[in-house]
Design an enzyme around this catalytic site. Structure first.
Site, PDB file in Angstrom:
ATOM      1  N   ARG A  92       0.843  -1.196   0.000  1.00 42.00           N
ATOM      2  CA  ARG A  92       0.000   0.000   0.000  1.00 42.00           C
ATOM      3  C   ARG A  92       0.879   1.247   0.000  1.00 42.00           C
ATOM      4  NH1 ARG A  92      -2.010   0.846   4.343  1.00 42.00           N
ATOM      5  NH2 ARG A  92      -1.318  -0.965   5.525  1.00 42.00           N
ATOM      6  N   TYR A 233      -1.033  -3.673  -7.044  1.00 46.09           N
ATOM      7  CA  TYR A 233      -0.916  -4.373  -5.758  1.00 46.09           C
ATOM      8  C   TYR A 233      -2.274  -4.413  -5.035  1.00 46.09           C
ATOM      9  CZ  TYR A 233      -0.200  -5.296  -0.899  1.00 46.09           C
ATOM     10  OH  TYR A 233      -0.360  -5.814   0.370  1.00 46.09           O
ATOM     11  N   GLY A 234      -2.599  -5.552  -4.441  1.00 45.51           N
ATOM     12  CA  GLY A 234      -3.911  -5.801  -3.854  1.00 45.51           C
ATOM     13  C   GLY A 234      -4.470  -4.677  -2.997  1.00 45.51           C
ATOM     14  N   LYS A 242      -9.748  -2.501   1.498  1.00 43.73           N
ATOM     15  CA  LYS A 242      -9.475  -1.374   2.381  1.00 43.73           C
ATOM     16  C   LYS A 242     -10.243  -0.116   1.950  1.00 43.73           C
ATOM     17  CE  LYS A 242      -6.761  -3.329   5.360  1.00 43.73           C
ATOM     18  NZ  LYS A 242      -6.106  -4.549   5.197  1.00 43.73           N
ATOM     19  N   HIS A 262     -10.833  -2.486  11.330  1.00 43.40           N
ATOM     20  CA  HIS A 262      -9.751  -3.331  10.829  1.00 43.40           C
ATOM     21  C   HIS A 262      -9.537  -4.475  11.817  1.00 43.40           C
ATOM     22  CE1 HIS A 262      -5.277  -3.332   9.269  1.00 43.40           C
ATOM     23  NE2 HIS A 262      -6.035  -4.171   8.597  1.00 43.40           N
ATOM     24  N   SER A 284      -1.604  -3.594  10.155  1.00 45.66           N
ATOM     25  CA  SER A 284      -1.205  -4.479   9.065  1.00 45.66           C
ATOM     26  C   SER A 284       0.073  -5.231   9.428  1.00 45.66           C
ATOM     27  CB  SER A 284      -0.970  -3.661   7.801  1.00 45.66           C
ATOM     28  OG  SER A 284      -2.160  -3.019   7.426  1.00 45.66           O
ATOM     29  N   ALA A 285       0.043  -6.518   9.148  1.00 44.65           N
ATOM     30  CA  ALA A 285       1.186  -7.409   9.409  1.00 44.65           C
ATOM     31  C   ALA A 285       1.543  -7.498  10.890  1.00 44.65           C
ATOM     32  CB  ALA A 285       2.404  -7.013   8.570  1.00 44.65           C
ATOM     33  N   CYS A 286       0.526  -7.438  11.753  1.00 44.92           N
ATOM     34  CA  CYS A 286       0.742  -7.561  13.201  1.00 44.92           C
ATOM     35  C   CYS A 286      -0.066  -8.697  13.825  1.00 44.92           C
ATOM     36  CB  CYS A 286       0.461  -6.240  13.895  1.00 44.92           C
ATOM     37  SG  CYS A 286       1.647  -4.961  13.435  1.00 44.92           S
ATOM     38  N   ASP A 309      -9.636  -9.774   8.725  1.00 48.83           N
ATOM     39  CA  ASP A 309      -9.106  -8.435   8.432  1.00 48.83           C
ATOM     40  C   ASP A 309     -10.098  -7.301   8.690  1.00 48.83           C
ATOM     41  OD1 ASP A 309      -6.698  -7.090   7.438  1.00 48.83           O
ATOM     42  OD2 ASP A 309      -7.926  -6.460   5.741  1.00 48.83           O
ATOM     43  N   ASN A 401       6.291  -8.439   2.288  1.00 50.30           N
ATOM     44  CA  ASN A 401       4.838  -8.231   2.164  1.00 50.30           C
ATOM     45  C   ASN A 401       4.244  -9.125   1.070  1.00 50.30           C
ATOM     46  OD1 ASN A 401       2.360  -6.968   2.909  1.00 50.30           O
ATOM     47  ND2 ASN A 401       2.486  -5.665   1.087  1.00 50.30           N
ATOM     48  N   ARG A 403       2.071 -12.151  -0.447  1.00 52.72           N
ATOM     49  CA  ARG A 403       0.719 -12.473   0.016  1.00 52.72           C
ATOM     50  C   ARG A 403       0.166 -13.738  -0.612  1.00 52.72           C
ATOM     51  NH1 ARG A 403      -1.758  -8.806   3.923  1.00 52.72           N
ATOM     52  NH2 ARG A 403      -0.071  -7.311   4.216  1.00 52.72           N
ATOM     53  N   GLU A 531       0.069 -20.298  21.261  1.00 52.60           N
ATOM     54  CA  GLU A 531       0.131 -20.030  22.705  1.00 52.60           C
ATOM     55  C   GLU A 531      -0.672 -18.780  23.080  1.00 52.60           C
ATOM     56  OE1 GLU A 531       1.108 -22.417  24.248  1.00 52.60           O
ATOM     57  OE2 GLU A 531       2.776 -23.382  23.187  1.00 52.60           O
ATOM     58  N   ASN A 532      -1.015 -17.963  22.087  1.00 47.54           N
ATOM     59  CA  ASN A 532      -1.855 -16.797  22.392  1.00 47.54           C
ATOM     60  C   ASN A 532      -3.240 -17.223  22.900  1.00 47.54           C
ATOM     61  OD1 ASN A 532       0.230 -15.079  21.649  1.00 47.54           O
ATOM     62  ND2 ASN A 532      -0.469 -14.928  19.516  1.00 47.54           N
TER      63      ASN A 532
END
Ligand SMILES: Nc1nc2c(ncn2[C@@H]2O[C@H](COP(=O)(O)OP(=O)(O)OP(=O)(O)O)[C@@H](O)[C@H]2O)c(=O)[nH]1
Ligand SMILES: O=C([O-])CC(=O)C(=O)O
Ligand SMILES: [Mn+2]
Length: 621
Positions: A92, A233-234, A242, A262, A284-286, A309, A401, A403, A531-532
């Site tokens: 993005r 890009y997506g 988004k 989000h 994003s990406a977390c 998402d 990034n 995907r 484990e979360n």
């Protein structure tokens, strides 16, 4: 019908006219818009997408012929394809993303703004002839179930077949939503115009990934209109995602009293068989996709996936907050996804029918990325197409990034409520970020207002999901910084307002997590992934009134012993370090929060300034 484009000069000779007789719909606004776009962009051909498998076969074959896609080994990944983008078009582009509200104050300090008339003029010039030599695809879609009370239609016009096939995965797309759009009179829809900005002149040969150096990702919130130019890009081109479901939908939600967020959505079933629903916002990406599909490590607990998402959340007649996932597919970060970390994502993509972008390719026609397996193949083609040998290469084989794009129906733990237009009642909202320091593994907000403060001051290190520096700490309110379609201060006000309008007992409990805290030696303090589930268990037991907590300056934290670490290879000291609320670190956070609120300016709700005072007081600072 309001014309969406200024009238244009007559089309050049090779442009086609789309007449109502050739179009599979009678929708007047849609037909008029398609005609206008044809005149403006002058495509060689117009194709109305029906979303059929035959169409998928045809378009993927064409994309193979043009060099955009490579078919993967059907033994490994049936009906799946690989794309390599232009190296400049991998994420993005937040600096090229605009909210073109009539009044700049409605875009606020966190968005780029340009006057809508001016932006339309700039972009109309760019779109003029931009589809020459290409097919224009008309892609009708619906975000969320088509049988919803108010189905949320969109139509994307694009000159990218890659976008058209990706939209089949990511949205309910084609003949069915198109028919539904005229079933009860002409329905409203969000027009989404996309061009890669790379017209082909007669005799000019195409490149595998057409795009332009000039990029604009623009939103006209009052008109519920999206124009995107220059990127394939997506995140910049799949406009239902988004652009529509967050930036435009957040404005619709503000106007109508609901929330477009989000967030992943999951269903958690306790050993006693009680079901809970959790929505969680991470930048994003977390870690959203990973948590959405988590395979719990603790006995007796089960998770089902609803979304990874985006969550649209509305209050029901019973006063509870109900969430639906408007999407139809998963557009997930590839690196780090493996059998050890996210086995359910691996099962989903192994069923095929997927697109992979900017990962690496094995010599056997399968995909590979960092973290997919313990063993690295002896040779790969990297995401740029260069030969890649482990030990010799100095850059990752897959772009950070890169995907996978895959149908959510293939997820083996998809909840049976996925298609329910009413959604699922949310018991807990979790905010989270990626912080090496300061933010503990988990805390709970004292109440809704404090939870809104936690969300509004959420911080995270930037990732490869957007262009720009990686690892820089920034405020990312509710993980929505790049996606709030209006003034961030008004957005905070909206969150507070929906809380005030409903009985506190019915509101979800709010939590703040950080899977990414590091020890002095640089390693993660918490093992994460499956484990979360231990943290999810604590969350549920807090709601059930069973788990103990201590009150800290930043909220309730687990007492030693209330977080279940049975069977986990971790010392008490390590658990304590992951959970620690370090007053000095939080004192250092105060000026950052003050700066952030100063940036938002006058529109920061007084309730949040009060929360900041309370925090300051509790930290003794
Ligand atoms: N250390 C650690 N890494 C994680 C954890 N969860 C996810 N990750 C990694 O973080 C990266 C992003 O995870 P995702 O689940 O794809 O993040 P996302 O929020 O869905 O990202 P977007 O799709 O960009 O919105 C991947 O490389 C994961 O392997 C965790 O609990 N601990
Ligand atoms: O939109 C994208 O490019 C991918 C995504 O999910 C995000 O960045 O949050
Ligand atoms: Mn994701």
């Amino acid at each position: 019908m309001t014309p969406l484009l200024e009238p244009q000069s007559s089309p050049t000779s090779n442009a086609v006219a789309s007449t109502p007789s050739s179009a599979p719909t009678t929708h007047r606004r849609l037909l008029a818009w398609v005609s206008e776009v044809v005149e403006l962009t002058q495509p060689a051909d117009v194709r109305w997408c029906d979303g059929s498998d035959a169409e998928w076969d045809e378009l993927t074959a064409e994309l193979i012929a043009s060099g955009t896609l490579v078919q993967l080994d059907p033994q490994a990944k049936p009906n799946s394809f690989y794309a390599r983008t232009d190296p400049s078009d991998v994420a993005r582009v937040e600096d090229r993303t605009f909210i073109c509200s009539v009044d700049p104050a409605d875009a606020g300090p966190t968005n780029n703004w340009m006057d809508p008339t001016q932006m339309k003029s700039v972009m109309t010039d760019l779109y003029r002839g931009s589809m020459r030599g290409r097919t224009m695809y008309v892609v009708p879609f619906c975000m969320g179930p088509i049988d919803a009370e108010h189905p949320m239609f969109g139509v994307e016009i694009t000159d990218s077949a890659y976008v058209a096939v990706s939209m089949k995965i990511m949205t309910r797309m084609g003949a069915e939503p198109l028919a539904a759009m005229t079933a009860n009179g002409d329905a409203d829809f969000v027009p989404c115009l996309h061009s890669v900005g790379a017209p082909l002149e007669p005799g000019q040969s195409d490149v595998p990934w057409p795009c332009s150096d000039t990029k604009y990702i623009t939103h006209f919130p009052e008109e519920r209109l999206i124009w995107s130019y220059g990127s394939g890009y997506g995140g910049n081109s799949l406009l239902g995602k988004k652009c529509y479901s967050l930036r435009i939908a957040s404005v619709i939600g503000r106007d109508e009293g609901w929330l477009a967020e989000h967030m992943l959505i999951l269903k958690l079933i306790s050993p006693a068989g009680r079901a809970y629903h959790i929505a969680a916002a991470f930048p994003s990406a977390c870690g959203k996709t990973n948590l959405a599909m988590i395979q719990p490590t603790i006995p007796g607990w089960r998770v089902e996936t609803l979304g990874d998402d985006i969550a649209w959340m509305r209050f029901g007649a019973d006063g509870r907050l109900y969430a639906t996932n408007p999407e139809y597919g998963l557009f997930g970060v590839a690196p780090g996804t493996g059998w050890g970390t996210n086995p359910n994502a691996m099962r989903t993509i192994d069923r095929g029918n997927s697109l992979f972008t900017n990962v690496a390719l094995t010599d056997h026609g399968d995909v590979w990325w960092e973290g997919i397996s313990e063993v690295t193949p002896p040779h790969l083609a990297d995401w740029r197409g260069n030969s890649w040998v482990p030990g010799e290469a100095t850059t990752p084989a897959a772009h950070p990034n890169s995907r996978f794009c895959t149908p959510i129906r293939q997820c083996p733990i998809l909840s049976s409520d996925y298609d329910n237009p009413a959604g699922v009642p949310i018991d807990a909202i979790i905010f989270g970020g990626r912080r090496k320091t300061t933010v503990p593994l988990v805390t709970q907000a004292r109440d809704w207002q404090h939870g809104v403060f936690m969300g509004a001051t959420l911080s995270s290190e930037t990732t490869a999901a957007a262009t720009g520096a990686v690892g820089v700490v920034r405020r990312d309110p509710m993980a929505m910084l790049p996606f709030i379609g209006y003034h961030a201060g008004d957005y905070f006000g909206h969150w507070l307002e929906v809380g005030k309008q409903h009985d506190a007992a019915n509101l979800p409990a709010v939590f703040y997590v950080n899977w990414f805290r590091r020890s002095a030696d640089g390693g993660f303090l918490w093992p994460g992934f499956g484990e979360n589930s231990r943290v999810l268990k604590w969350v549920i037991e807090r709601i059930e009134g069973k788990a103990a907590a201590v009150e800290t300056p930043i909220g309730y934290a687990p007492t030693a012993g209330s977080l279940d670490v049975t069977g986990l290879d971790i010392t008490e000291a390590e658990v304590a370090a992951a959970l620690e609320v370090d007053v000095d670190e939080w004192r250092a956070e105060l000026p950052l929060i003050e700066d952030w609120f100063a940036q938002i300016g006058d529109k920061v709700p007084t309730e949040l300034l009060t929360e900041l005072d309370v925090l300051r007081g509790r930290l003794g600072g």
